[in-house]
Design a protein around this motif. Structure first.
Motif, PDB file in Angstrom:
ATOM      1  N   ASN A 143       0.795  -1.222   0.000  1.00 23.98           N
ATOM      2  CA  ASN A 143       0.000   0.000   0.000  1.00 23.98           C
ATOM      3  C   ASN A 143       0.830   1.276   0.000  1.00 23.98           C
ATOM      4  O   ASN A 143       0.294   2.360  -0.097  1.00 23.98           O
ATOM      5  CB  ASN A 143      -0.944   0.022   1.209  1.00 23.98           C
ATOM      6  CG  ASN A 143      -1.995  -1.058   1.097  1.00 23.98           C
ATOM      7  OD1 ASN A 143      -2.292  -1.510  -0.006  1.00 23.98           O
ATOM      8  ND2 ASN A 143      -2.544  -1.482   2.227  1.00 23.98           N
ATOM      9  N   THR A 144       2.135   1.146   0.076  1.00 22.85           N
ATOM     10  CA  THR A 144       2.968   2.346   0.115  1.00 22.85           C
ATOM     11  C   THR A 144       3.476   2.729  -1.263  1.00 22.85           C
ATOM     12  O   THR A 144       4.091   3.782  -1.418  1.00 22.85           O
ATOM     13  CB  THR A 144       4.168   2.132   1.051  1.00 22.85           C
ATOM     14  OG1 THR A 144       4.961   1.084   0.537  1.00 22.85           O
ATOM     15  CG2 THR A 144       3.732   1.866   2.472  1.00 22.85           C
ATOM     16  N   LYS A 145       3.247   1.923  -2.256  1.00 24.80           N
ATOM     17  CA  LYS A 145       3.747   2.183  -3.601  1.00 24.80           C
ATOM     18  C   LYS A 145       2.581   2.269  -4.584  1.00 24.80           C
ATOM     19  O   LYS A 145       1.518   1.713  -4.366  1.00 24.80           O
ATOM     20  CB  LYS A 145       4.705   1.077  -4.023  1.00 24.80           C
ATOM     21  CG  LYS A 145       5.932   0.997  -3.140  1.00 24.80           C
ATOM     22  CD  LYS A 145       6.842  -0.099  -3.604  1.00 24.80           C
ATOM     23  CE  LYS A 145       8.060  -0.168  -2.662  1.00 24.80           C
ATOM     24  NZ  LYS A 145       8.937  -1.248  -2.987  1.00 24.80           N
ATOM     25  N   HIS A 146       2.875   2.938  -5.701  1.00 21.61           N
ATOM     26  CA  HIS A 146       1.901   3.039  -6.777  1.00 21.61           C
ATOM     27  C   HIS A 146       2.388   2.219  -7.974  1.00 21.61           C
ATOM     28  O   HIS A 146       3.584   2.230  -8.288  1.00 21.61           O
ATOM     29  CB  HIS A 146       1.724   4.509  -7.190  1.00 21.61           C
ATOM     30  CG  HIS A 146       1.125   5.351  -6.123  1.00 21.61           C
ATOM     31  ND1 HIS A 146      -0.182   5.260  -5.730  1.00 21.61           N
ATOM     32  CD2 HIS A 146       1.669   6.324  -5.329  1.00 21.61           C
ATOM     33  CE1 HIS A 146      -0.423   6.132  -4.779  1.00 21.61           C
ATOM     34  NE2 HIS A 146       0.703   6.790  -4.490  1.00 21.61           N
ATOM     35  N   TYR A 147       1.404   1.563  -8.615  1.00 22.28           N
ATOM     36  CA  TYR A 147       1.745   0.690  -9.745  1.00 22.28           C
ATOM     37  C   TYR A 147       0.926   1.080 -10.987  1.00 22.28           C
ATOM     38  O   TYR A 147      -0.185   1.565 -10.886  1.00 22.28           O
ATOM     39  CB  TYR A 147       1.471  -0.773  -9.393  1.00 22.28           C
ATOM     40  CG  TYR A 147       2.351  -1.284  -8.278  1.00 22.28           C
ATOM     41  CD1 TYR A 147       1.931  -1.210  -6.960  1.00 22.28           C
ATOM     42  CD2 TYR A 147       3.604  -1.803  -8.550  1.00 22.28           C
ATOM     43  CE1 TYR A 147       2.745  -1.663  -5.936  1.00 22.28           C
ATOM     44  CE2 TYR A 147       4.416  -2.269  -7.536  1.00 22.28           C
ATOM     45  CZ  TYR A 147       3.981  -2.197  -6.227  1.00 22.28           C
ATOM     46  OH  TYR A 147       4.784  -2.634  -5.223  1.00 22.28           O
ATOM     47  N   GLN A 148       1.511   0.790 -12.098  1.00 22.77           N
ATOM     48  CA  GLN A 148       0.823   1.021 -13.372  1.00 22.77           C
ATOM     49  C   GLN A 148       0.929  -0.263 -14.199  1.00 22.77           C
ATOM     50  O   GLN A 148       1.984  -0.899 -14.230  1.00 22.77           O
ATOM     51  CB  GLN A 148       1.520   2.184 -14.088  1.00 22.77           C
ATOM     52  CG  GLN A 148       0.990   2.435 -15.473  1.00 22.77           C
ATOM     53  CD  GLN A 148       1.744   3.606 -16.132  1.00 22.77           C
ATOM     54  OE1 GLN A 148       2.174   4.541 -15.460  1.00 22.77           O
ATOM     55  NE2 GLN A 148       1.911   3.507 -17.420  1.00 22.77           N
ATOM     56  N   TRP A 158       2.958  -5.340 -13.832  1.00 22.50           N
ATOM     57  CA  TRP A 158       2.790  -4.150 -12.985  1.00 22.50           C
ATOM     58  C   TRP A 158       4.147  -3.516 -12.800  1.00 22.50           C
ATOM     59  O   TRP A 158       5.122  -4.164 -12.455  1.00 22.50           O
ATOM     60  CB  TRP A 158       2.207  -4.543 -11.621  1.00 22.50           C
ATOM     61  CG  TRP A 158       0.784  -5.047 -11.709  1.00 22.50           C
ATOM     62  CD1 TRP A 158       0.383  -6.313 -11.597  1.00 22.50           C
ATOM     63  CD2 TRP A 158      -0.370  -4.260 -11.913  1.00 22.50           C
ATOM     64  NE1 TRP A 158      -0.968  -6.400 -11.739  1.00 22.50           N
ATOM     65  CE2 TRP A 158      -1.468  -5.134 -11.935  1.00 22.50           C
ATOM     66  CE3 TRP A 158      -0.605  -2.900 -12.109  1.00 22.50           C
ATOM     67  CZ2 TRP A 158      -2.764  -4.709 -12.120  1.00 22.50           C
ATOM     68  CZ3 TRP A 158      -1.916  -2.484 -12.284  1.00 22.50           C
ATOM     69  CH2 TRP A 158      -2.967  -3.381 -12.300  1.00 22.50           C
ATOM     70  N   GLU A 160       6.257  -0.363 -10.931  1.00 23.97           N
ATOM     71  CA  GLU A 160       6.192   0.628  -9.852  1.00 23.97           C
ATOM     72  C   GLU A 160       6.458   2.015 -10.418  1.00 23.97           C
ATOM     73  O   GLU A 160       7.327   2.196 -11.259  1.00 23.97           O
ATOM     74  CB  GLU A 160       7.241   0.302  -8.776  1.00 23.97           C
ATOM     75  CG  GLU A 160       7.199   1.245  -7.619  1.00 23.97           C
ATOM     76  CD  GLU A 160       8.221   0.883  -6.541  1.00 23.97           C
ATOM     77  OE1 GLU A 160       8.840  -0.193  -6.622  1.00 23.97           O
ATOM     78  OE2 GLU A 160       8.395   1.688  -5.646  1.00 23.97           O
ATOM     79  N   ASN A 163       5.888   8.185  -6.696  1.00 22.80           N
ATOM     80  CA  ASN A 163       4.733   8.818  -6.069  1.00 22.80           C
ATOM     81  C   ASN A 163       5.004  10.304  -5.928  1.00 22.80           C
ATOM     82  O   ASN A 163       5.208  10.815  -4.855  1.00 22.80           O
ATOM     83  CB  ASN A 163       4.465   8.168  -4.704  1.00 22.80           C
ATOM     84  CG  ASN A 163       3.136   8.597  -4.138  1.00 22.80           C
ATOM     85  OD1 ASN A 163       2.364   9.264  -4.831  1.00 22.80           O
ATOM     86  ND2 ASN A 163       2.881   8.253  -2.899  1.00 22.80           N
ATOM     87  N   HIS A 165       3.726  14.168  -6.393  1.00 23.45           N
ATOM     88  CA  HIS A 165       2.522  14.982  -6.564  1.00 23.45           C
ATOM     89  C   HIS A 165       2.954  16.305  -7.129  1.00 23.45           C
ATOM     90  O   HIS A 165       3.857  16.944  -6.616  1.00 23.45           O
ATOM     91  CB  HIS A 165       1.803  15.187  -5.224  1.00 23.45           C
ATOM     92  CG  HIS A 165       1.264  13.928  -4.644  1.00 23.45           C
ATOM     93  ND1 HIS A 165       0.179  13.292  -5.146  1.00 23.45           N
ATOM     94  CD2 HIS A 165       1.692  13.156  -3.611  1.00 23.45           C
ATOM     95  CE1 HIS A 165      -0.068  12.208  -4.442  1.00 23.45           C
ATOM     96  NE2 HIS A 165       0.857  12.101  -3.463  1.00 23.45           N
TER      97      HIS A 165
END
Length: 168
Positions: A143-148, A158, A160, A163, A165
Motif C-alpha cells: 500500500n505504500t507504492k503506486h503501480y501502473q 505491474w 512501480e 509517487n 505529486h
C-alpha cells in the motif's frame, strides 16, 4: 329428380346446345393431346373444319378435315374427366358437335393474398463480439507504492511508479 335413359339425355343435350348427336362406328385410340386421329362415325354431315366435337369417353377434339361422309380427321385438344391418352374409345360412343372454339377470355382479377406462412427455425448463434478477456498478473500487495499496468514484450506486468505529486 327425374331418371332419363341415355338416349333421352342425348336428346336433351342436342336440344339445349343446338348440337347434333353423331355416333362412332369403329373403335379408336384416343391420341396424345395435340395429335390427330381419324374417327369413323355414322355421318359427318354436321362436321366442318374448325368445329369442336366432344366424344363420350374420348375427350374434346377439333375437326381438322372431313375425309368422307363417314370419317373425319380430328385433333385431340382436351382430356375430359376420366379420359386418359391412349385409352380405347369404343364403337357406339356419342359425338356431340358444337361450334368453333371462341377467343380466349380476358384475364380475371388477382385473388386475395394468402395467409402468412409459419415462422422458420431460429438461426445459428452469431460470433461472440464481447471484449476479449485477458489474464492479468497479480497486483503486488504494498500500500505504500503506486503501480501502473504495462504491456512489454508480449506480456502484461505491474510497474512501480514514483509517487510524486505536482501542484499546479
Amino acid at each position: 329428380y327425374s331418371l332419363y335413359s341415355s338416349s333421352k339425355i342425348d336428346e336433351l343435350i342436342a336440344g339445349v346446345s343446338g348440337s347434333s348427336v353423331v355416333v362412332t362406328t369403329a373403335d379408336f385410340v384416343a391420341p396424345v393431346v395435340g395429335s390427330n386421329v381419324v374417327v369413323s362415325v355414322d355421318s359427318t354431315a354436321s362436321f366442318q373444319a374448325g368445329l369442336s366435337v366432344s366424344i363420350v369417353g374420348g375427350g374434346v377434339y377439333e375437326v381438322v378435315s372431313v375425309d368422307s361422309g363417314v370419317a373425319a380427321t380430328l385433333k385431340h385438344i382436351y382430356l375430359a374427366s376420366g379420359v386418359n391418352e391412349l385409352d380405347t374409345v369404343f364403337s357406339g360412343a356419342n359425338v356431340y358437335v358444337g361450334g368453333p372454339s371462341g377467343a380466349d377470355g380476358a384475364d380475371g382479377i388477382q385473388g386475395i393474398q394468402g395467409i402468412q406462412g409459419i415462422q422458420g427455425p431460429a438461426g445459428a448463434d452469431g460470433a461472440d463480439t464481447s471484449l476479449m478477456s485477458i489474464a492479468l498478473p497479480t497486483l503486488p500487495v504494498d500500500n505504500t507504492k503506486h503501480y501502473q499496468l504495462s504491456y512489454f514484450n508480449g506480456a502484461y506486468q505491474w510497474i512501480e511508479v514514483n509517487n510524486h505529486h505536482h501542484n499546479l
